[in-house]
Design an enzyme around this catalytic site. Sequence first.
Site, mmCIF file in Angstrom:
data_model
loop_
_atom_site.group_PDB
_atom_site.id
_atom_site.type_symbol
_atom_site.label_atom_id
_atom_site.label_comp_id
_atom_site.label_asym_id
_atom_site.label_seq_id
_atom_site.Cartn_x
_atom_site.Cartn_y
_atom_site.Cartn_z
ATOM 1 N N ALA A 23 19.366 61.649 83.709
ATOM 2 C CA ALA A 23 20.784 61.883 83.962
ATOM 3 C C ALA A 23 21.325 62.852 82.913
ATOM 4 O O ALA A 23 20.833 62.911 81.782
ATOM 5 C CB ALA A 23 21.553 60.574 83.913
ATOM 6 N N LYS A 24 22.333 63.633 83.293
ATOM 7 C CA LYS A 24 22.997 64.528 82.352
ATOM 8 C C LYS A 24 24.206 63.795 81.779
ATOM 9 O O LYS A 24 25.141 63.483 82.495
ATOM 10 C CB LYS A 24 23.431 65.832 83.031
ATOM 11 C CG LYS A 24 23.971 66.855 82.060
ATOM 12 C CD LYS A 24 24.312 68.166 82.754
ATOM 13 C CE LYS A 24 24.778 69.192 81.736
ATOM 14 N NZ LYS A 24 25.934 68.725 80.950
#
Length: 359
Positions: A23-24
Amino acid sequence: MPPVKPMLARAAARIPPGMQYEAKWDGFRAIAFRDGEETELASRTTKPLTRYFPEVATALRDHVPPRCVLDGEIVIVRGGRLDFDALLERIHPAESRVRLLAEQTPAAFVAFDLLALGDRSLLDTPQSERRAALTDALRDTGDPVFVAPATRDVDLARTWFSRYEGAGLDGVVAKPLGLPYRQDERVLTKVKHERTADCVVAGLRVHKSGEGVGSLLLGLYDTAGTLQHVGVTAAFTAQRRRELLAELGPLRMEGDEAAAHPWADWQREEAHQKDRMPGGPSRWNAGKDLSWVPLRPERVCEVAYDHMQGDRFRHTARFRRWRPDREPGQCTYAQLEEPVGYSLTDVLRTPGPSPYDAP
């Protein structure tokens, strides 16, 4: 030893196959250095962050190996989602204020790479091996130090992309499995959400070169009918900057007319406590020129944005086109899409080896 510049990512429209996916995180990128009792946090630009997040430095001393260097993200979680505004509040010159906020809104550290362990540098080690070393080194860590979930399953990465936005995550990062750690190079891939909105153009800033428009100031009407500043759109070519300055010239407001602009009080600090308007004090650059040229709020443009930070765009919006078919009064918050809410407790799983690390 510091300084170490983090590895960077370039944007893409789709999640590429055959990589490691994470995930960012929407926080402050940080390289964490620990050597015994000494702990240092450095920003993406190698500036020190330790004094702003003393509780993170303490947590790292308690939870990570005695000698290591980690790449990760400093985040604050409130109400089950990431809160970037709370992070910004921590960049404060008064140590007493920082200490108070450290108690009221403590930050966490999400580790997603291991650059050194003991006497060994891992910069030349492939990504897949660094990931295995990270999960092993931090297998016994705990809140508020987490290991970022990762997977090699591209379908699962697509699920994360759509599912976790409601928790404040703003996309997915893809990392080639055989990639060594390459400082300050855009060798990773980031895929971010993109939406469009029709906004009122209510002001402009002249480009730093002194020629043409540097950015357009964007507004949306709230439910009370007040025009709130939501961000800017920029990155025009030199020719387009000059064209925009001439094109928007007839909309300039001066004198008594400018005094009637919805954001006319922008120079009064107390005015920013009530409404969103441009020119608020910057915690990052106190000397930055925040002056702008007021325009009659008559023109509408369509912009692309990734996600909202509270009631404004998190990043600079991307200009798409003018919308002469839209009336300014139609540009309200109601048009903005709200992602489905999702709790970060389901994202930040117990650190250590997990099925997400399996091929």
